[in-house]
Design a protein around this motif. Structure first.
Motif, mmCIF file in Angstrom:
data_model
loop_
_atom_site.group_PDB
_atom_site.id
_atom_site.type_symbol
_atom_site.label_atom_id
_atom_site.label_comp_id
_atom_site.label_asym_id
_atom_site.label_seq_id
_atom_site.Cartn_x
_atom_site.Cartn_y
_atom_site.Cartn_z
ATOM 1 N N LEU A 70 0.830 -1.204 0.000
ATOM 2 C CA LEU A 70 0.000 0.000 0.000
ATOM 3 C C LEU A 70 0.865 1.256 0.000
ATOM 4 C CD1 LEU A 70 -2.806 1.316 0.213
ATOM 5 C CD2 LEU A 70 -2.581 1.144 2.706
ATOM 6 N N LEU A 71 1.890 1.267 0.851
ATOM 7 C CA LEU A 71 2.796 2.416 0.901
ATOM 8 C C LEU A 71 3.568 2.560 -0.407
ATOM 9 C CD1 LEU A 71 4.207 2.078 4.530
ATOM 10 C CD2 LEU A 71 2.549 3.754 3.702
ATOM 11 N N ALA A 72 3.964 1.428 -0.996
ATOM 12 C CA ALA A 72 4.705 1.481 -2.251
ATOM 13 C C ALA A 72 3.844 2.062 -3.372
ATOM 14 C CB ALA A 72 5.201 0.090 -2.629
ATOM 15 N N ARG A 73 2.569 1.691 -3.394
ATOM 16 C CA ARG A 73 1.665 2.246 -4.424
ATOM 17 C C ARG A 73 1.448 3.738 -4.182
ATOM 18 N NH1 ARG A 73 -0.277 -1.467 -7.762
ATOM 19 N NH2 ARG A 73 -0.462 -3.636 -7.089
ATOM 20 N N TRP A 74 1.333 4.138 -2.920
ATOM 21 C CA TRP A 74 1.195 5.557 -2.601
ATOM 22 C C TRP A 74 2.440 6.314 -3.064
ATOM 23 C CZ3 TRP A 74 1.015 7.795 3.068
ATOM 24 C CH2 TRP A 74 0.717 9.165 3.002
ATOM 25 N N ASN A 75 3.582 5.670 -2.918
ATOM 26 C CA ASN A 75 4.841 6.301 -3.293
ATOM 27 C C ASN A 75 4.984 6.452 -4.801
ATOM 28 O OD1 ASN A 75 7.322 7.459 -2.468
ATOM 29 N ND2 ASN A 75 8.412 5.571 -2.930
ATOM 30 N N THR A 76 4.134 5.808 -5.587
ATOM 31 C CA THR A 76 4.172 5.992 -7.039
ATOM 32 C C THR A 76 3.371 7.197 -7.495
ATOM 33 O OG1 THR A 76 2.283 4.528 -7.431
ATOM 34 C CG2 THR A 76 4.482 3.516 -7.440
ATOM 35 N N THR A 77 2.589 7.807 -6.586
ATOM 36 C CA THR A 77 1.943 9.077 -6.888
ATOM 37 C C THR A 77 2.894 10.206 -6.505
ATOM 38 O OG1 THR A 77 0.924 9.415 -4.701
ATOM 39 C CG2 THR A 77 -0.279 8.050 -6.295
ATOM 40 N N THR A 94 14.301 17.046 -4.179
ATOM 41 C CA THR A 94 15.049 16.148 -5.058
ATOM 42 C C THR A 94 14.160 15.046 -5.608
ATOM 43 O OG1 THR A 94 17.085 16.597 -3.827
ATOM 44 C CG2 THR A 94 17.050 14.613 -5.195
ATOM 45 N N ARG A 95 13.233 14.563 -4.788
ATOM 46 C CA ARG A 95 12.300 13.529 -5.252
ATOM 47 C C ARG A 95 11.365 14.063 -6.334
ATOM 48 N NH1 ARG A 95 13.879 8.813 -4.985
ATOM 49 N NH2 ARG A 95 12.030 7.701 -4.286
ATOM 50 N N LEU A 96 11.067 15.349 -6.303
ATOM 51 C CA LEU A 96 10.290 15.945 -7.388
ATOM 52 C C LEU A 96 11.048 15.802 -8.704
ATOM 53 C CD1 LEU A 96 7.998 17.701 -8.572
ATOM 54 C CD2 LEU A 96 9.335 19.715 -7.887
ATOM 55 N N ARG A 97 12.348 16.084 -8.678
ATOM 56 C CA ARG A 97 13.136 15.960 -9.899
ATOM 57 C C ARG A 97 13.146 14.529 -10.421
ATOM 58 N NH1 ARG A 97 17.577 13.706 -10.713
ATOM 59 N NH2 ARG A 97 18.267 13.706 -8.543
ATOM 60 N N SER A 98 13.380 13.581 -9.535
ATOM 61 C CA SER A 98 13.578 12.198 -9.975
ATOM 62 C C SER A 98 12.264 11.460 -10.230
ATOM 63 C CB SER A 98 14.399 11.432 -8.935
ATOM 64 O OG SER A 98 13.703 11.342 -7.706
ATOM 65 N N TYR A 99 11.135 12.042 -9.827
ATOM 66 C CA TYR A 99 9.863 11.315 -9.853
ATOM 67 C C TYR A 99 9.552 10.732 -11.231
ATOM 68 C CZ TYR A 99 4.864 10.397 -9.801
ATOM 69 O OH TYR A 99 3.634 9.799 -9.940
ATOM 70 N N ALA A 100 9.618 11.554 -12.272
ATOM 71 C CA ALA A 100 9.218 11.099 -13.611
ATOM 72 C C ALA A 100 10.402 11.011 -14.567
ATOM 73 C CB ALA A 100 8.147 12.030 -14.185
ATOM 74 N N ILE A 157 3.533 17.498 -14.674
ATOM 75 C CA ILE A 157 3.674 16.272 -13.883
ATOM 76 C C ILE A 157 2.707 16.279 -12.713
ATOM 77 C CG2 ILE A 157 5.279 14.949 -12.445
ATOM 78 C CD1 ILE A 157 7.521 15.912 -14.282
ATOM 79 N N VAL A 158 2.563 17.435 -12.051
ATOM 80 C CA VAL A 158 1.588 17.546 -10.950
ATOM 81 C C VAL A 158 0.190 17.249 -11.459
ATOM 82 C CG1 VAL A 158 0.508 19.150 -9.328
ATOM 83 C CG2 VAL A 158 2.993 19.184 -9.638
ATOM 84 N N ARG A 159 -0.164 17.838 -12.585
ATOM 85 C CA ARG A 159 -1.511 17.665 -13.138
ATOM 86 C C ARG A 159 -1.801 16.205 -13.478
ATOM 87 N NH1 ARG A 159 -3.200 17.277 -18.189
ATOM 88 N NH2 ARG A 159 -1.133 17.769 -19.022
#
Length: 307
Positions: A134-141, A212-218, A289-291
């Protein structure tokens, strides 16, 4: 043109002219750190956390630049610039080795071969249990990546490192001992000399990790062709400066030796070729990316080749 080289102790080392914009940037970042820790009481906690987070993330971008051989042709000097542990949790030598391993593009996104992959193998996914999945799926958003993402990243990294230290992985204890001295020096200055509360400094670290996680997210997603696994985020001048234009990520992977301040120009000159080569994986700024992904998963966390 071929790179100039110099020979030292039998090793051929590429040389390059000193990149003064990066030298100046290093002074700005470290000077900003000293200014913030020295005058933090003149700021509200929220402003101090935002500024501290920006500086920590910016310093991480500088470390990334240093890893790729900037800003001088002197390797030890570059490493010295990048080794100050403002983020506390990540030893520079480990970051350097793992990031260079990440640049084996044929293995991008592979959870076994790519140390920066966010995907899971089938076995690792099943071991997470219901709560972990569940946490891992949340972490994909994106929302999850910005909130729990830093904790997931830091705690999982420290857990892996503890196992390596416990099993006496060659060189690991020495790296962490040297890193511990650096962390002690940073915290001595911030908390004892300047009086920054430890909770506030840790908030700087967490906020910087979130940026930094914003940069690496996508940045990466699985595709059959490894050339189509790396994204481009265009039209992001504000965050582009914070990330030292690493948002133009395809260009960075194709030519990692280009200095950060040259990336936008080189990208504009080669945009059509780069967009064609990555299959059109382009985002129109971080708002795009936010949208798309604020509450929606960027991808299935289970890697298709390991499921």
């Amino acid at each position: 043109m071929p790179e100039k080289t110099s020979q030292t102790a039998g090793t051929i080392i590429p040389t390059r002219p000193t990149e003064w914009p990066t030298i100046i940037l290093a002074f700005v970042i470290h000077g900003g750190f000293f200014a913030l820790t020295g005058w933090w009481q003149s700021l509200s906690p929220i402003v101090a956390i935002i500024v501290g987070g920006w500086l920590i993330a910016w310093h991480g971008s500088l470390q990334h630049e240093v890893i790729h051989g900037h800003p001088t042709g002197i390797r030890w000097l570059n490493d010295a610039i990048g080794s100050i542990p403002l983020s506390l949790w990540l030893p520079y030598p480990i970051y350097k080795d793992s990031h260079l391993e990440h640049h084996r593009d044929e293995f991008l996104t592979d959870p076994i071969e790519d140390p920066e992959s966010s995907y899971f193998t089938k076995a690792a996914w099943e071991q997470l249990g219901a709560t972990g999945r569940l946490l891992a799926r949340w972490n994909t958003t994106l929302f999850g990546r910005l909130t729990i993402g830093p904790a997931v990243m830091i705690l999982s990294f420290l857990g892996q490192e503890w196992r390596l230290i416990w099993t006496n992985e060659p060189g690991r204890r020495r790296i962490w001992a040297a890193h511990g001295i650096g962390v002690a020096a940073v915290l001595f200055w911030a908390t004892l000399v300047c009086g920054v509360p430890l909770w506030l400094y840790l908030a700087f670290v967490y906020t910087g990790a979130a940026m930094t996680r914003l940069r690496s997210y996508a940045e990466h997603r699985y595709a059959e062709s490894h050339e189509e696994r790396t994204a481009i985020v265009e039209n992001s001048h504000f965050f582009g400066l914070l990330f030292l234009y690493n948002n133009l990520h395809v260009l960075h992977h194709r030519r990692p030796g280009i200095s950060w301040y040259r990336l936008p120009t080189v990208y504009r000159q080669n945009r059509e070729t780069l967009v064609c080569s990555n299959g059109g994986l382009v985002y129109d700024g971080y708002w795009d990316i936010v949208r798309r992904f604020f509450l929606k998963p960027h991808d299935d966390p289970k890697h298709p080749r390991h499921s």
